[in-house]
Design a protein around this motif. Structure first.
Motif, PDB file in Angstrom:
ATOM      1  N   LEU A 222       0.820  -1.215   0.000  1.00  0.00           N
ATOM      2  CA  LEU A 222       0.000   0.000   0.000  1.00  0.00           C
ATOM      3  C   LEU A 222       0.852   1.262   0.000  1.00  0.00           C
ATOM      4  CD1 LEU A 222      -2.928  -0.976   2.402  1.00  0.00           C
ATOM      5  CD2 LEU A 222      -2.934  -0.887  -0.095  1.00  0.00           C
ATOM      6  N   ASN A 223       2.114   1.134   0.347  1.00  0.00           N
ATOM      7  CA  ASN A 223       3.027   2.273   0.231  1.00  0.00           C
ATOM      8  C   ASN A 223       3.420   2.515  -1.218  1.00  0.00           C
ATOM      9  OD1 ASN A 223       3.049   2.701   3.001  1.00  0.00           O
ATOM     10  ND2 ASN A 223       4.819   1.361   3.340  1.00  0.00           N
ATOM     11  N   GLU A 224       3.201   1.512  -2.064  1.00  0.00           N
ATOM     12  CA  GLU A 224       3.533   1.622  -3.482  1.00  0.00           C
ATOM     13  C   GLU A 224       2.317   1.967  -4.331  1.00  0.00           C
ATOM     14  OE1 GLU A 224       6.622   1.504  -4.342  1.00  0.00           O
ATOM     15  OE2 GLU A 224       7.318   0.877  -2.350  1.00  0.00           O
ATOM     16  N   ILE A 225       1.188   1.352  -4.039  1.00  0.00           N
ATOM     17  CA  ILE A 225      -0.046   1.595  -4.799  1.00  0.00           C
ATOM     18  C   ILE A 225      -1.189   1.791  -3.818  1.00  0.00           C
ATOM     19  CG2 ILE A 225      -1.699   0.642  -6.460  1.00  0.00           C
ATOM     20  CD1 ILE A 225       0.591  -0.910  -7.713  1.00  0.00           C
ATOM     21  N   SER A 226      -1.808   2.968  -3.858  1.00  0.00           N
ATOM     22  CA  SER A 226      -2.879   3.291  -2.911  1.00  0.00           C
ATOM     23  C   SER A 226      -4.190   2.646  -3.299  1.00  0.00           C
ATOM     24  CB  SER A 226      -3.060   4.806  -2.816  1.00  0.00           C
ATOM     25  OG  SER A 226      -1.868   5.428  -2.388  1.00  0.00           O
ATOM     26  N   CYS A 227      -4.484   2.572  -4.604  1.00  0.00           N
ATOM     27  CA  CYS A 227      -5.705   1.936  -5.075  1.00  0.00           C
ATOM     28  C   CYS A 227      -5.661   1.789  -6.586  1.00  0.00           C
ATOM     29  CB  CYS A 227      -6.963   2.712  -4.659  1.00  0.00           C
ATOM     30  SG  CYS A 227      -7.215   4.265  -5.555  1.00  0.00           S
ATOM     31  N   VAL A 228      -6.544   0.940  -7.103  1.00  0.00           N
ATOM     32  CA  VAL A 228      -6.738   0.774  -8.545  1.00  0.00           C
ATOM     33  C   VAL A 228      -8.175   1.156  -8.861  1.00  0.00           C
ATOM     34  CG1 VAL A 228      -6.813  -0.868 -10.463  1.00  0.00           C
ATOM     35  CG2 VAL A 228      -5.016  -1.059  -8.723  1.00  0.00           C
ATOM     36  N   ILE A 229      -8.347   2.013  -9.870  1.00  0.00           N
ATOM     37  CA  ILE A 229      -9.679   2.376 -10.359  1.00  0.00           C
ATOM     38  C   ILE A 229      -9.800   1.817 -11.765  1.00  0.00           C
ATOM     39  CG2 ILE A 229     -11.252   4.264 -10.947  1.00  0.00           C
ATOM     40  CD1 ILE A 229      -9.727   5.987  -8.909  1.00  0.00           C
ATOM     41  N   SER A 230     -10.780   0.951 -11.982  1.00  0.00           N
ATOM     42  CA  SER A 230     -10.855   0.248 -13.257  1.00  0.00           C
ATOM     43  C   SER A 230     -12.242   0.310 -13.879  1.00  0.00           C
ATOM     44  CB  SER A 230     -10.462  -1.224 -13.072  1.00  0.00           C
ATOM     45  OG  SER A 230     -10.582  -1.949 -14.281  1.00  0.00           O
ATOM     46  N   ASP A 231     -12.241   0.509 -15.189  1.00  0.00           N
ATOM     47  CA  ASP A 231     -13.442   0.287 -15.980  1.00  0.00           C
ATOM     48  C   ASP A 231     -13.703  -1.218 -16.015  1.00  0.00           C
ATOM     49  OD1 ASP A 231     -15.586   0.728 -17.676  1.00  0.00           O
ATOM     50  OD2 ASP A 231     -14.355   0.997 -19.467  1.00  0.00           O
ATOM     51  N   ILE A 232     -14.866  -1.638 -16.503  1.00  0.00           N
ATOM     52  CA  ILE A 232     -15.140  -3.065 -16.674  1.00  0.00           C
ATOM     53  C   ILE A 232     -14.809  -3.506 -18.092  1.00  0.00           C
ATOM     54  CG2 ILE A 232     -16.953  -4.820 -16.744  1.00  0.00           C
ATOM     55  CD1 ILE A 232     -18.275  -3.447 -14.383  1.00  0.00           C
ATOM     56  N   GLU A 233     -15.294  -2.770 -19.091  1.00  0.00           N
ATOM     57  CA  GLU A 233     -15.081  -3.158 -20.487  1.00  0.00           C
ATOM     58  C   GLU A 233     -13.726  -2.646 -20.981  1.00  0.00           C
ATOM     59  OE1 GLU A 233     -19.021  -2.790 -22.898  1.00  0.00           O
ATOM     60  OE2 GLU A 233     -18.822  -1.009 -21.647  1.00  0.00           O
ATOM     61  N   MET A 234     -12.796  -3.577 -21.261  1.00  0.00           N
ATOM     62  CA  MET A 234     -11.484  -3.176 -21.773  1.00  0.00           C
ATOM     63  C   MET A 234     -10.892  -4.302 -22.611  1.00  0.00           C
ATOM     64  SD  MET A 234      -9.666  -1.355 -18.479  1.00  0.00           S
ATOM     65  CE  MET A 234      -9.996  -2.763 -17.411  1.00  0.00           C
ATOM     66  N   PRO A 235     -10.128  -3.949 -23.647  1.00  0.00           N
ATOM     67  CA  PRO A 235      -9.428  -4.980 -24.416  1.00  0.00           C
ATOM     68  C   PRO A 235      -8.405  -5.719 -23.563  1.00  0.00           C
ATOM     69  CG  PRO A 235      -9.454  -2.879 -25.590  1.00  0.00           C
ATOM     70  CD  PRO A 235      -9.934  -2.613 -24.195  1.00  0.00           C
ATOM     71  N   LYS A 236      -8.052  -6.914 -24.008  1.00  0.00           N
ATOM     72  CA  LYS A 236      -7.014  -7.757 -23.409  1.00  0.00           C
ATOM     73  C   LYS A 236      -7.430  -8.352 -22.059  1.00  0.00           C
ATOM     74  CE  LYS A 236      -4.189  -7.175 -26.803  1.00  0.00           C
ATOM     75  NZ  LYS A 236      -3.977  -8.305 -27.758  1.00  0.00           N
ATOM     76  N   MET A 237      -7.860  -7.504 -21.113  1.00  0.00           N
ATOM     77  CA  MET A 237      -8.312  -7.990 -19.805  1.00  0.00           C
ATOM     78  C   MET A 237      -9.352  -7.027 -19.268  1.00  0.00           C
ATOM     79  SD  MET A 237      -6.154  -8.631 -16.259  1.00  0.00           S
ATOM     80  CE  MET A 237      -5.085  -9.889 -16.973  1.00  0.00           C
ATOM     81  N   ASP A 238     -10.523  -7.557 -18.912  1.00  0.00           N
ATOM     82  CA  ASP A 238     -11.582  -6.674 -18.421  1.00  0.00           C
ATOM     83  C   ASP A 238     -11.389  -6.372 -16.936  1.00  0.00           C
ATOM     84  OD1 ASP A 238     -12.551  -8.846 -16.982  1.00  0.00           O
ATOM     85  OD2 ASP A 238     -14.389  -9.073 -18.135  1.00  0.00           O
TER      86      ASP A 238
END
Length: 297
Positions: A222-238
């Motif tokens: 958590l000192n490196e990455i605080s959070c991930v915000i992601s869409d659902i529909e995306m190429p390669k990996m949803d």
């Protein structure tokens, strides 16, 4: 319209409704589609966008209709048999006027690529992906952009997004969003709210590679990455598969993952919960997402 894909979790697959506008095939995620109906006359709205055909009221519900022939500069080969695809996303019902519907195709997000920068056919700016089937390719259109180009107020609701006290420079946020239009809005809104350390990717696979590489650094993730915000529909990996990958990893699982998508509804919320999403927010309510970040990270 029911689709079994909505009941599965983290499969990295989707079902595409393939339809024709003129003589060209296009696609839309079936999760956006409510029903398909025969074309019917509209009530025009004065001084509206040229592609906005008007409104009609099936079952006493007012639905706006956008003519994709106008958007894509195509002509219908048989206007008397045109169809309407009724969709729901971003909390709104919208109809899209098309020439015909070919069917539903199941495909992995790995078989969907970003359109080339030099597409040259005039549609690349409103296409988010190219679906590769055995005998053809199908452009996946950016329906959120189509709607927001005609109604800018539909893009994002930024009410309540104001800088708050505290130094947010240490908060490292990772964004996964395939629409260049929406990605720019999200990043700019985060910057305006005080979050300056933001990295962004246009598909879940690249975001996963970036996040997983931080395992090698050691220490508290958590000192490196605080959070991930992601869409659902995306190429390669949803976004659902990205969430599952993070939450199944013993080192990365403590990273909060927030899904921010036009597809959030009761069914998709269940699916997001099943893969471990820490929060789910429906576009265009980015103000609610920013407020949540201020309170939790």
């Amino acid at each position: 319209m029911e689709s079994n894909i909505l009941l599965e979790s983290g499969t990295n697959e989707l079902e595409v409704l393939e339809f024709m506008v003129g003589t060209q095939s296009f696609g839309i995620n079936i999760a956006k589609v409510i029903e398909i109906m025969n074309y019917q006359p509209m009530v025009p709205v004065p001084d509206s966008h040229p592609a906005f055909e008007g409104v009609f009221t099936p079952r006493d519900k007012v639905i706006s209709v956008i003519n994709l022939h106008t958007i894509l500069h195509k002509e219908s080969p048989d206007p008397e048999h045109d169809l309407l695809i009724i969709c729901h996303f971003n909390g709104k019902d919208v109809g899209f006027h098309v020439s015909s519907v070919k069917g539903i195709q199941r495909i992995s997000w790995e078989d969907i690529e970003k359109p080339p920068a030099m597409a040259g056919d005039g549609t690349h700016n409103i296409a988010t992906g190219i679906a590769k089937f055995k005998d053809r390719i199908v452009l996946i259109l950016d329906f959120e952009k189509i709607v927001s180009d005609m109604d800018p107020s539909a893009a994002f609701d930024t009410s309540g997004v104001v800088p708050t006290d505290g130094d947010k420079s240490s908060k490292h946020i990772v964004i996964a969003e395939d629409s260049p239009f929406l990605k720019t809005l999200i990043v700019n809104t985060l910057h305006n709210a005080g979050y300056q350390n933001v990295v962004h990717f246009d598909n879940g696979k690249d975001a996963w590679d970036y996040v997983s590489a931080h395992k090698e650094l050691g220490g508290n993730i958590l000192n490196e990455i605080s959070c991930v915000i992601s869409d659902i529909e995306m190429p390669k990996m949803d976004g659902h598969h990205l969430t599952k990958q993070i939450k199944d990893d013993p080192v990365l699982k403590s990273i909060p993952v927030y899904l921010f998508s036009s597809l959030i509804n009761d069914q998709m919320r269940i699916k997001g919960e099943s893969v471990g999403a820490d929060g789910q927010f429906s576009k265009p309510q980015i103000g609610q997402l920013i407020q949540y970040l201020n309170e939790h990270i």
